[in-house]
Design a protein around this motif. Structure first.
Motif, short mmCIF file in Angstrom:
data_model
loop_
_atom_site.label_atom_id
_atom_site.label_comp_id
_atom_site.label_asym_id
_atom_site.label_seq_id
_atom_site.Cartn_x
_atom_site.Cartn_y
_atom_site.Cartn_z
N VAL A 92 40.79 49.09 30.36
CA VAL A 92 39.66 48.17 30.21
C VAL A 92 39.92 46.83 30.89
O VAL A 92 39.00 46.03 31.05
CB VAL A 92 39.29 47.97 28.72
N THR B 264 44.74 49.17 27.93
CA THR B 264 43.81 50.27 27.60
C THR B 264 42.92 49.86 26.42
O THR B 264 43.16 48.83 25.77
CB THR B 264 44.57 51.56 27.22
N GLN B 265 41.95 50.74 26.15
CA GLN B 265 40.99 50.40 25.08
C GLN B 265 41.66 50.35 23.71
O GLN B 265 41.13 49.76 22.79
CB GLN B 265 39.78 51.37 25.09
#
Ligand SMILES: Cc1cc2nc3c(=O)[nH]c(=O)nc-3n(C[C@H](O)[C@H](O)[C@H](O)COP(=O)(O)OP(=O)(O)OC[C@H]3O[C@@H](n4cnc5c(N)ncnc54)[C@H](O)[C@@H]3O)c2cc1C
Length: 421
Positions: A204, A217-218
Motif C-alpha cells: 500500500v 503492506t496492508q
C-alpha cells in the motif's frame, strides 16, 4: 486473500506452492511487487544470480492475468518487425521475435509441468482485405528466420475445423501452455532458487528511504530493498503516482465448452495451435484441458456477473464452430489486460533503482516472461542491456473516464470490423 476466478485453469492446475502472507520487517536486495509472469521470471533470474529477492502479491502467484489467460505463447508485438526495427532498432525486434523461445526454454530448463506444446500460432483472417497485411507480416518474420507458412481458405478450414476464414498464416515459434501451472511452476522454481514469495500481501506504500525502498503492506509488514520492480500490469493500483493512468485495464472474457466428442476433436484444431483472428476487436481460441474448445475475446469494462455477459464470445464460438452449438459451456471467466495508448509494453525507470514493466496489450505470456527475465539479468549485471526503450510515465488524460471512451472506441472498431465484412 483475493481468490482466482473459477476458470478452466483453476479447476485443472496442480496445487499452489505455499506463499503465506508476509509479517514483520525484512530486508532484501530486490523487492518485486506482482507475482505474475513479469515478477516471477525477474525473481527467478535474480535468485539464480545470487540476489536476495522478496516477491509480494495481493493475491497468490498467478492471481492476475498470468493465471487466467488463453495460454497462447506468441512472439511479436502489434507492430511488424520492419516497423519495430525503425522505431527501436534490430536488437528490440530480435528480443521480441525470441520471446516465445525464452518462455519455452525456461519451461524446459526448469522442467515446469504446464503442458507446453510448440504447436504454432495461426493468425486467422476473417476478411480477404486483411490477407495482404498478414502476408507482409509473415514475409517480414520469414526474412528473420522464423518458421512460418501461409494458409489459403481451404487450408484454414482443414487446420481449424472452423468456418469463415479467408486465409491465415502459422508462426511455428509459438504454442500453448497451461498458464496457471506455468505461473505456479515459476513460483516453485523461484522459491527453490531462494526467492521469498508472499501472497495475500498487498503493498500500500512504497517510499524512498535514503538509497533504498521501503514497502509497507496492508497488514503493516515492511520490506526494505536496494532495488524495486513493479510488475502489476492490468491490476496496477495507486501505489506509484500516475502509473495506473498509463494503462487501460480492459477485460478479456473466455469460455470453455464441455469436452469435445472424439469425432469433433479429430477435426477441430487437429494440430492444437493457438489461434487469433485479425479483427480490431477479435477473438482467440484453442483446445484446452480435457479436450475443451476455448474461445476468448474483449468483454465489457465491468466485471461479468454471469454467462449472459459472455454473449459476444458465445456468438463468435458458434459462428466459427457451429458444430459445437449444442455442447454445454463448462467454464466462463475473465481477467484484466493492460492496454497502452501506443499498443506497446512500457518500461519505466523513474529512479535508477526502480524498474516498472507493464502494458502487454493482451500479449504477455511470452513477452512478460522475456521482459521479466531481462530485467532480472540487467539488475544483476548492468552491462546486460534492457531490451525495450525506457520511457517516462505518461498518464493518459481523463483516464478516469476510460470505461466510457474505451467502450465507445470498442463500439467504433466493432462497427468498422462489421462494415468491412
Ligand atoms: C483473459 C485473458 C486472456 C489472455 N490471453 C493471453 C494469451 O493467450 N496470450 C498472451 O500472450 N497473453 C494473454 N493475456 C495477457 C497476459 O496474460 C498478460 O499480459 C500477462 O500475464 C501479464 O503478466 P504480468 O506478470 O505483467 O501481470 P499479471 O499476471 O496481471 O500480475 C500482476 C499482479 O500484480 C499484483 N498486484 C497489483 N497491485 C499490487 C499491489 N499494490 N501489491 C501487491 N500486488 C499487486 C496482482 O495481484 C497481480 O497478481 C491474456 C490476459 C487475460 C486477462
Amino acid at each position: 486473500m483475493p481468490q482466482e476466478p473459477a476458470s478452466i485453469w483453476a479447476a485443472t492446475a496442480a496445487p499452489a506452492p505455499q506463499t503465506p502472507a508476509i509479517a514483520g520487517t525484512h530486508r532484501a536486495d530486490v523487492l518485486v511487487v506482482g507475482a505474475g509472469f513479469t515478477g516471477l521470471t525477474a525473481a527467478l533470474r535474480l535468485a539464480e544470480g545470487g540476489a536476495s529477492v522478496i516477491v509480494l502479491d495481493a493475491g497468490a502467484p498467478g492471481f492476475g492475468a498470468s493465471g487466467r489467460n488463453g495460454g497462447q505463447v506468441i512472439p511479436g508485438l502489434k507492430y511488424d518487425p520492419d516497423t519495430l526495427d525503425a522505431m527501436f532498432g534490430e536488437a528490440t525486434t530480435d528480443f521480441v521475435g525470441k520471446a516465445a523461445d525464452t518462455a519455452f526454454a525456461l519451461i524446459e530448463k526448469h522442467a515446469i509441468a504446464c503442458e507446453p506444446r510448440r504447436s504454432g500460432w495461426i493468425q486467422a483472417s476473417v476478411k480477404t482485405s486483411h490477407l495482404p497485411v498478414i502476408e507482409r507480416r509473415m514475409a517480414a518474420w520469414a526474412k528473420r528466420g522464423a518458421a512460418v507458412e501461409l494458409f489459403d481458405a481451404a487450408a484454414m478450414a482443414r487446420e481449424t475445423g472452423g468456418q469463415g476464414f479467408a486465409g491465415g498464416w502459422i508462426d511455428r515459434r509459438a504454442g500453448i501452455l497451461h498458464p496457471l501451472d506455468y505461473a505456479r511452476g515459476l513460483a516453485r522454481v523461484a522459491l527453490a532458487a531462494g526467492a521469498r514469495i508472499h501472497g495475500g500481501s498487498r503493498v500500500v506504500k512504497l517510499a524512498r528511504d535514503g538509497s533504498r525502498w521501503t514497502a509497507t503492506t496492508q497488514t503493516g509488514a515492511v520490506v526494505s530493498a536496494e532495488q524495486a520492480i513493479l510488475a502489476t500490469n492490468g491490476y496496477t493500483d495507486g501505489l506509484w503516482p500516475g502509473l495506473k493512468a498509463t494503462v487501460i485495464p480492459a477485460s478479456s472474457f473466455q469460455v470453455a465448452t464441455a469436452p469435445l466428442p472424439a469425432d469433433l476433436l479429430a477435426r477441430i484444431l487437429p494440430g492444437r495451435p493457438a489461434v487469433s483472428d485479425t479483427r480490431r476487436i477479435g477473438n482467440y481460441f484453442r483446445i484446452g484441458p480435457g479436450n475443451r474448445l476455448m474461445m476468448g475475446g474483449r468483454g465489457s469494462f465491468g466485471e461479468p456477473t454471469g454467462l449472459p455477459d459472455y454473449h459476444r464470445i458465445l456468438k463468435a464460438l458458434h459462428g466459427f464452430f457451429p458444430q459445437v452449438r449444442d455442447l454445454p459451456i463448462d467454464f466462463h471467466w475473465s481477467g484484466r489486460v493492460a492496454m497502452t495508448r501506443d499498443h506497446l509494453p512500457h518500461l519505466h525507470r523513474p529512479f535508477p533503482n526502480l524498474t516498472i514493466a507493464l502494458g502487454y496489450n493482451g500479449r504477455g505470456v511470452a513477452m512478460a516472461s522475456a521482459l521479466g527475465t531481462a530485467i532480472g539479468a540487467h539488475l544483476l549485471h548492468p552491462a546486460a542491456p534492457l531490451p525495450l526503450a525506457v520511457t517516462r510515465i505518461a498518464p493518459m488524460p481523463v483516464h478516469d473516464l476510460h470505461p466510457l471512451y474505451a467502450t465507445a472506441a470498442i463500439h467504433y472498431y466493432r462497427l468498422r470490423d462489421a462494415l468491412e465484412h
